[in-house]
Write a protein that holds these residues in place. Structure first.
Motif, PDB file in Angstrom:
ATOM      1  N   UNK A 146       0.855 -15.582  17.152  1.00  0.00           N
ATOM      2  CA  UNK A 146       1.536 -15.587  15.848  1.00  0.00           C
ATOM      3  C   UNK A 146       2.614 -16.665  15.833  1.00  0.00           C
ATOM      4  N   UNK A 147       3.369 -16.784  16.945  1.00  0.00           N
ATOM      5  CA  UNK A 147       4.444 -17.771  17.045  1.00  0.00           C
ATOM      6  C   UNK A 147       3.892 -19.192  16.964  1.00  0.00           C
ATOM      7  N   UNK A 148       2.710 -19.400  17.552  1.00  0.00           N
ATOM      8  CA  UNK A 148       2.124 -20.747  17.559  1.00  0.00           C
ATOM      9  C   UNK A 148       1.388 -21.059  16.257  1.00  0.00           C
ATOM     10  N   UNK A 149       1.353 -20.097  15.335  1.00  0.00           N
ATOM     11  CA  UNK A 149       0.707 -20.337  14.047  1.00  0.00           C
ATOM     12  C   UNK A 149      -0.788 -20.156  14.060  1.00  0.00           C
TER      13      UNK A 149
END
Lengths: 211, 201
Positions: A146-149
């Motif tokens: 999620x953090x890395x998109x």
């Protein structure tokens, strides 16, 4: 050209290692809640110590607010009071839970765990002690994606947590639960009302000695 | 060039996995045990809770859930209390966390009181103790010699983990009240005395 191919190879190898880590075939299995289990939802109205979300597990100063205990001896632990509600949403039991960061995490096996100790009491009925070894790797993986998109089709906001094979989960009990053993499984999710706290669903599969 | 790329790819993968394997996870510092040997072959270790400083959460009364009235006994023994504490060793260092649940459960001869303790020391393991509960697969506790501990306020160790995994025995709980202030808060010290013996033959 020669140097470029080496650099590209090293970078591709590093990416390959990370991809392999996120799709690790060696990771321990995560049991689901059995269909015949007694199921309770729980929330933690009282919570103290480190929050073992992805950032807390990886010792990173980001993510949900985490306030570890100041004393070094308990900085890797948290304590909570849980209220368990039945399928009608009525409070059914009260519990205390103490959770400690695992001493032997192994990223290569996708095993980043915590040990949890839970004591549940059903008023005027009985009490149970549970011991669990939870693998929270799925929480780390989904948070990283999620953090890395990157999209993660498998993530539904809930994380199943496993126990180590061979562990006897129900340690003991009193009242109606005296001499009853069994297993339990849990699904965790972030509490909608308290985003820094986990909530969950616990499924208790209790067995009498005759089983 | 392809061979060079493939060799670099393999090297990059191996190096990354090696770096990952050394990831610096947080670990709890280990404080040495303050257990003392007993003449009967067991060991005694005393843990303490300073009140009100070491109580986690509401200092006056622990969390009591709003349960349906039908869940409670009619005889007034209806209060279930869950408490959380920091725990200190004999030298006063905070080394662990404990929970205490007390309440009424169903018994063979009607309702009975139970007091459950979980004492967790992150670097050493946990002790699960109770006055009223029994370990899975064992008979209810019978009056017995509790390694010299008084019967009142004492119970048995149901299970130990890690450093305590091959030990069994008893515990005693004692509250020394210094004063109760104007707000009703208790000041004093709660001690948990554990007497354990090895289960290894």
């Amino acid at each position: 050209m020669k140097g470029l191919s080496i650099i590209l190879g090293l970078l591709a190898g590093a990416v390959g290692a990370v991809v392999l880590l996120f799709n690790n075939p060696l990771q321990p299995s995560r049991p689901s809640i059995l269909p015949n289990a007694s199921v309770y939802d729980w929330r933690a109205p009282e919570f103290h110590g480190a929050s073992f979300g992805a950032a807390g597990l990886m010792n990173l100063p980001i993510g949900p607010r985490s306030e570890p205990f100041g004393a070094a001896g308990i900085a890797t632990a948290n304590a909570a009071v849980l209220i368990l509600t039945d399928e009608d949403g009525q409070p059914a039991a009260l519990a205390a839970r103490i959770t400690v960061l695992g001493e032997t995490p192994d990223l290569l096996r996708s095993d980043v765990g915590v040990s949890s100790y839970t004591n549940i009491i059903w008023p005027n009925y009985g009490s149970l002690f549970l011991r669990g070894e939870e693998n929270r790797w799925a929480l780390i993986r989904d948070s990283a994606l999620k953090f890395s998109g990157m999209s993660n089709a498998g993530a539904d906001g809930r994380f199943r947590v496993s126990r180590l094979a061979g562990m006897r989960d129900v340690i003991g009990g009193s009242g109606a639960f005296a001499n009853i053993g069994g297993r339990y499984a849990e699904e965790l999710s972030w509490d909608e009302d308290n985003p820094e706290r986990l909530a969950g669903t616990i499924g208790l599969g209790l067995l009498t000695d005759e089983n | 060039m392809i061979r060079r790329f493939l060799a670099s790819f393999a090297l990059g993968m191996v190096l990354t996995l090696i770096v990952i394997s050394f990831y610096p996870f947080q670990k709890a510092p280990r404080f040495p045990s303050s257990a003392v040997a007993l003449t009967n072959g067991g060991r005694e270790e005393v843990f303490s809770v300073r009140l009100p400083d070491d109580r986690l959460g509401n200092p006056r009364s622990a969390t009591t859930a709003a349960f349906p009235r039908t869940a409670f006994a009619a005889d007034g023994n209806d209060r279930i209390v869950t408490e959380l504490f920091r725990v200190r060793d004999a030298e006063g260092r905070v080394i662990g966390i404990a929970s205490r649940i007390s309440g009424t459960v169903a018994g063979v001869r009607g309702a009975s009181r139970v007091t459950d303790w979980m004492l967790v020391i992150p670097s050493r393991g946990a002790l699960v103790m109770s006055r009223g509960s029994v370990p899975v697969g064992e008979m209810p506790e019978l009056p017995a010699n509790r390694l010299g501990l008084p019967a009142a306020g004492s119970g048995s160790v149901l299970q130990g983990t890690d450093e305590f995994s091959e030990l069994a025995g008893f515990y005693a709980e004692e509250m020394m009240v210094e004063k109760v202030d104007s707000a009703g808060i208790v000041h004093g010290e709660l001690t948990l005395t554990t007497r354990l013996q090895s289960t290894v033959q």
